[in-house]
Design a protein around this motif. Structure first.
Motif, PDB file in Angstrom:
ATOM      1  N   PRO A 178      86.277  72.812  22.375  1.00 47.82           N
ATOM      2  CA  PRO A 178      85.902  72.680  20.959  1.00 47.82           C
ATOM      3  C   PRO A 178      85.781  74.033  20.258  1.00 47.82           C
ATOM      4  CG  PRO A 178      84.550  71.260  22.342  1.00 47.82           C
ATOM      5  CD  PRO A 178      85.285  72.179  23.266  1.00 47.82           C
ATOM      6  N   TRP A 179      85.264  75.035  20.980  1.00 45.49           N
ATOM      7  CA  TRP A 179      85.140  76.370  20.381  1.00 45.49           C
ATOM      8  C   TRP A 179      86.521  76.949  20.074  1.00 45.49           C
ATOM      9  CZ3 TRP A 179      86.789  81.239  21.826  1.00 45.49           C
ATOM     10  CH2 TRP A 179      86.214  82.319  21.146  1.00 45.49           C
ATOM     11  N   VAL A 273      79.336  72.342  17.160  1.00 42.75           N
ATOM     12  CA  VAL A 273      79.865  72.654  18.491  1.00 42.75           C
ATOM     13  C   VAL A 273      78.674  72.716  19.439  1.00 42.75           C
ATOM     14  CG1 VAL A 273      81.061  74.317  19.946  1.00 42.75           C
ATOM     15  CG2 VAL A 273      81.828  73.960  17.602  1.00 42.75           C
TER      16      VAL A 273
END
Length: 309
Positions: A178-179, A273
């Motif tokens: 996700p990052w 996140v």
């Protein structure tokens, strides 16, 4: 349901699996065989591993063969548990405790229990071998997954990179998926500006931060300075600065669930996140069973990472 099979054989285990499927009307749609190798060093960690496998199985129903290696000098012995239904999630799980010469012949132990005509994945949720593809289980599998986050022997990312073969991956890579998507989105908001360099700060000794730095170095073709984040952070990567023409693009952690994206002449934006569990990371790794070329480039990119203060 847990069926105990003390002092047993792989033939008896295979027969019990067939009987359980017939007696309990279990679905046969297993999509892969997952081989899991761990050491017998405490039941609590084994229980954690089994919970992770159970949670990941809801997305990937599989035959899971867990091999727990004990004393190699003891007399040969195989004890097993067949776990089905609620104790196995959407999978069927065989937990095998190995002693004696069986610990040196894991490939021979699992071969009679492999599902026909399905992919085979090998996983080391704790201690990672230096060359996963050269182990007995690794040679059987087309996909090999390690987890440096749980490694207790000091296996380094550099050693894992030196032993890399196509099909290898590590759960530290899926931990930052996700990052990485957030970083790509941040650059999309500021197109047409060349990136001249990058600085990344994160927890000291965290392999996911090093992988992120290697990914940036390989993707952007620039040197990346890797710094230790000062103070505790809720996410492994505390701050990223991409030095672009016209100003820096920054991705910085705000709290346990939010990162802030800053770009020149644009208003800050915020993206959710959070920390990922091992089950989430494993489930993602099992979604693609071919070689991960981006992960390989991230490993190769480690040579373009400079350690800062």
């Amino acid at each position: 349901m847990i069926i105990e099979l003390p002092n047993t054989s792989t033939k008896a285990i295979a027969a019990e699996l067939a009987n359980a499927r017939e007696s309990h009307s279990l679905a046969t749609g297993r999509v892969l065989t997952l081989l899991v190798a761990i050491d017998d060093e405490g039941q609590s960690r084994i229980d954690d591993t089994l919970a992770t496998l159970r949670d990941a199985s809801f997305e990937h129903p599989a035959r899971v063969l867990v091999l727990i290696s004990g004393d190699p000098e003891a007399p040969p012995r195989l004890d097993a548990e067949v776990r089905i239904a609620a104790d196995a999630g959407a999978s069927e799980v065989v937990v095998m405790w190995l002693r004696g010469e069986l610990t040196a012949n894991l490939g021979a132990v699992v071969t009679p229990l492999l599902l026909p005509d399905t992919p085979v994945v090998a996983c080391w949720p704790e201690k990672a071998p230096a060359h996963p593809g050269q182990t007995q289980l690794g040679r059987i599998a087309q996909r090999r997954i390690t987890n440096l986050r749980r490694d207790t022997r000091g296996m380094t990312l550099e050693r894992l990179a030196a032993g890399y073969e196509p099909g290898d991956s590590d759960m530290m890579w899926s931990r930052i998926t996700p990052w990485r998507g957030t970083v790509a989105s941040a650059l999309d908001r500021y197109p047409g500006r060349a990136v001249r360099g990058a600085e990344i700060a994160g927890a000291a000794g965290d392999p996911s931060v090093d992988l992120a730095a290697g990914w940036l170095a390989s993707s952007l073709g620039v040197e990346v300075a890797r710094h230790e984040a000062r103070g505790a952070t809720d996410f492994p990567i505390a701050h990223l600065a991409l030095h672009c023409e016209g100003g820096d693009v920054e991705v910085a952690v705000q709290d346990a669930h939010t990162v802030r994206i800053s770009a020149p002449e644009l208003a800050d934006s915020f993206v959710a996140v959070g920390e990922r569990t091992d089950a989430e990371c494993l489930a993602e790794e099992l979604r693609h069973l071919g070689p991960d070329a981006t992960f390989e480039r991230a490993l190769r990119g480690l040579s373009g990472v400079r350690r800062g203060l």
